[in-house]
Design a protein around this motif. Structure first.
Motif, PDB file in Angstrom:
ATOM      1  N   UNK A 262     -30.241  76.454  -0.988  1.00  0.00           N
ATOM      2  CA  UNK A 262     -29.121  77.352  -0.740  1.00  0.00           C
ATOM      3  C   UNK A 262     -27.784  76.653  -0.594  1.00  0.00           C
ATOM      4  N   UNK A 263     -27.703  75.368  -0.927  1.00  0.00           N
ATOM      5  CA  UNK A 263     -26.564  74.561  -0.498  1.00  0.00           C
ATOM      6  C   UNK A 263     -25.199  75.120  -0.868  1.00  0.00           C
ATOM      7  N   UNK A 264     -25.112  75.822  -1.981  1.00  0.00           N
ATOM      8  CA  UNK A 264     -23.800  76.267  -2.437  1.00  0.00           C
ATOM      9  C   UNK A 264     -23.057  77.017  -1.336  1.00  0.00           C
ATOM     10  N   UNK A 265     -23.807  77.769  -0.526  1.00  0.00           N
ATOM     11  CA  UNK A 265     -23.155  78.622   0.459  1.00  0.00           C
ATOM     12  C   UNK A 265     -22.884  77.899   1.785  1.00  0.00           C
ATOM     13  N   UNK A 266     -23.368  76.678   1.914  1.00  0.00           N
ATOM     14  CA  UNK A 266     -23.295  76.031   3.231  1.00  0.00           C
ATOM     15  C   UNK A 266     -22.357  74.828   3.245  1.00  0.00           C
ATOM     16  N   UNK A 267     -21.745  74.587   4.409  1.00  0.00           N
ATOM     17  CA  UNK A 267     -20.968  73.358   4.524  1.00  0.00           C
ATOM     18  C   UNK A 267     -21.961  72.226   4.811  1.00  0.00           C
ATOM     19  N   UNK A 268     -21.555  70.962   4.580  1.00  0.00           N
ATOM     20  CA  UNK A 268     -22.522  69.857   4.672  1.00  0.00           C
ATOM     21  C   UNK A 268     -23.255  69.786   6.003  1.00  0.00           C
ATOM     22  N   UNK A 269     -22.559  70.112   7.091  1.00  0.00           N
ATOM     23  CA  UNK A 269     -23.208  70.027   8.396  1.00  0.00           C
ATOM     24  C   UNK A 269     -24.323  71.071   8.529  1.00  0.00           C
ATOM     25  N   UNK A 270     -24.005  72.303   8.128  1.00  0.00           N
ATOM     26  CA  UNK A 270     -25.003  73.377   8.190  1.00  0.00           C
ATOM     27  C   UNK A 270     -26.158  73.065   7.247  1.00  0.00           C
TER      28      UNK A 270
END
Ligand code: ADP
Length: 289
Positions: A202-210
Motif C-alpha cells: 500500500x506504500x503509495x498512500x503512506x508516508x515513509x514513517x507510517x
C-alpha cells in the motif's frame, strides 16, 4: 458474440460458482499447505498477449514471498489466479498436489486473507470492519486491533469498537489516516487467521514513517503463516525469503535479495532504477527491514 466466445466469456467471468469442485480443503493445524503453479498461462479476453506466460513456482510453507516487477508485468494477475478470480487457460495451480479447481470454492478461499491496495473500509463501526461482519467476537476484535498497533487509538475517548468510521452516516464518526486504515486492515487479517496472507503493497498512500510501521507490524503478525507481498518498492522485500521477479508475464528470476542483487538481470536493474529511494530508506530506523 459467437456461442463459443460467449461460453469462453462466461467461463472467465462467472466461473467460480459453476466450476465448483467438491473436495474440502483439509484443516491442518500444522498449516502445511503447499501451493504450486505449474506452467500457468492466462490471457485476458480481447487481448493478444498473455498476462501470464508459463509461470511455474512453488511457495515455501511459512515463508515470505515477494512478487516484484514493473507495472503491467503480471503481478496482480498472478494473485488473482491464486485466489481463483480467474482460472488459468493452460497449466495448473495445485494445493497439496491437487488442482485447486477440484476444491470447494468457499473452502479454498477461506485459506487466504487478502489486502488489496484499494481495499475498502466501510462507514461502519470499527469492530465490524475488523471482523467483516456485524456479529463478531468483541474480545478477539479488540485483541487484533491491539496487535496491529491500533491500541492507542482505541483507548482514546471514543466509543471503542462501536466507533463509526468516517462521517458519511454518523456525525460522531471518526476520520482515519491512511496509516490507521492499514492497521485496521492488518487487524482484519489477524481476525481471519488464514494460513496465507496476501498483501498488495500500500506504500503509495503512506508516508515513509507510517509505511515502516506497517511493515514492522506486518512482519510481526505473519508468524507461521505464508505471506505473499506484491511489492512496488524493492527495499520493502529485503526481508522476504523468496523473491519472484516478473517481466512481461513471466517469472524471469527467483531467489533471495542477496542472490538476486549479485546476478545481472531484471532485479538488479529495477534496484538500480529505484536506488534514490533506498538511500532515503536507509534512514528508516534499524530493524524495520
Ligand atoms: P501488474 O500487477 O504487474 O501491474 P497486471 O497483472 O495488472 O500487472 O497486468 C498484466 C497485463 O495484463 C498487463 O498488460 C495489463 O495491461 C493486462 N491486464 C490487466 N488486467 C486486465 C484486464 N482486466 N483486461 C485486460 N487486460 C488486463
Amino acid at each position: 458474440m459467437e456461442q463459443k466466445e460467449a461460453i469462453d466469456f462466461l467461463r472467465r467471468y462467472v466461473p467460480n460458482s459453476t466450476y465448483q469442485g467438491s473436495l474440502t480443503t483439509e484443516k491442518r493445524s500444522d498449516r502445511k499447505y503447499e501451493i504450486e503453479f505449474k506452467a500457468v498461462s492466462f490471457r485476458y479476453p480481447g487481448t493478444s498477449t498473455g498476462a501470464l506466460r508459463h509461470v511455474s513456482m512453488k511457495f515455501d510453507v511459512g515463508g515470505r514471498l515477494a512478487v516484484v516487477g514493473e507495472n503491467g508485468s503480471g503481478k496482480t494477475t498472478f494473485i488473482k489466479l491464486l485466489c481463483r478470480l480467474y482460472d488459468p487457460d493452460e497449466g495448473e495451480i495445485r494445493l497439496n498436489g491437487i488442482d485447486i479447481r477440484k476444491y470447494r470454492y468457499d473452502n479454498y478461499l477461506a485459506l487466504f486473507s487478502v489486502v488489496f491496495q484499494d481495499f475498502q473500509l466501510l462507514a461502519q463501526p470499527l469492530g465490524a470492519n475488523v471482523a467483516a461482519a456485524e456479529d463478531y467476537d468483541r474480545e478477539r476484535a479488540a485483541r487484533c486491533l491491539e496487535k496491529a498497533g491500533f491500541g492507542a487509538r482505541l483507548a482514546e475517548p471514543l466509543n471503542g469498537l462501536d466507533t463509526c468510521l468516517y462521517r458519511d452516516f454518523e456525525e460522531d464518526g471518526v476520520e482515519i489516516s491512511g496509516g490507521e486504515a492499514q492497521k485496521i486492515a492488518l487487524a482484519r487479517v489477524l481476525y481471519q487467521d488464514a494460513p496465507f496472507i496476501v498483501l498488495d503493497e500500500p506504500t503509495a498512500a503512506l508516508d515513509p514513517e507510517a509505511e515502516a510501521e506497517v511493515y514492522t507490524k506486518f512482519n510481526d503478525i505473519v508468524e507461521d503463516k505464508t505471506a505473499i507481498y506484491i511489492s512496488h518498492r524493492l527495499s520493502s522485500c529485503r526481508f522476504c525469503d523468496q523473491i519472484a521477479v516478473f517481466d512481461g508475464g513471466q517469472v524471469v528470476q527467483q531467489g533471495s535479495h542477496d542472490q538476486l542483487i549479485r546476478e545481472e538481470g531484471k532485479y538488479q536493474s529495477l534496484w538500480n532504477a529505484q536506488a534514490q529511494y533506498y538511500q532515503k530508506a536507509e534512514e528508516v530506523p534499524e530493524g524495520v527491514f
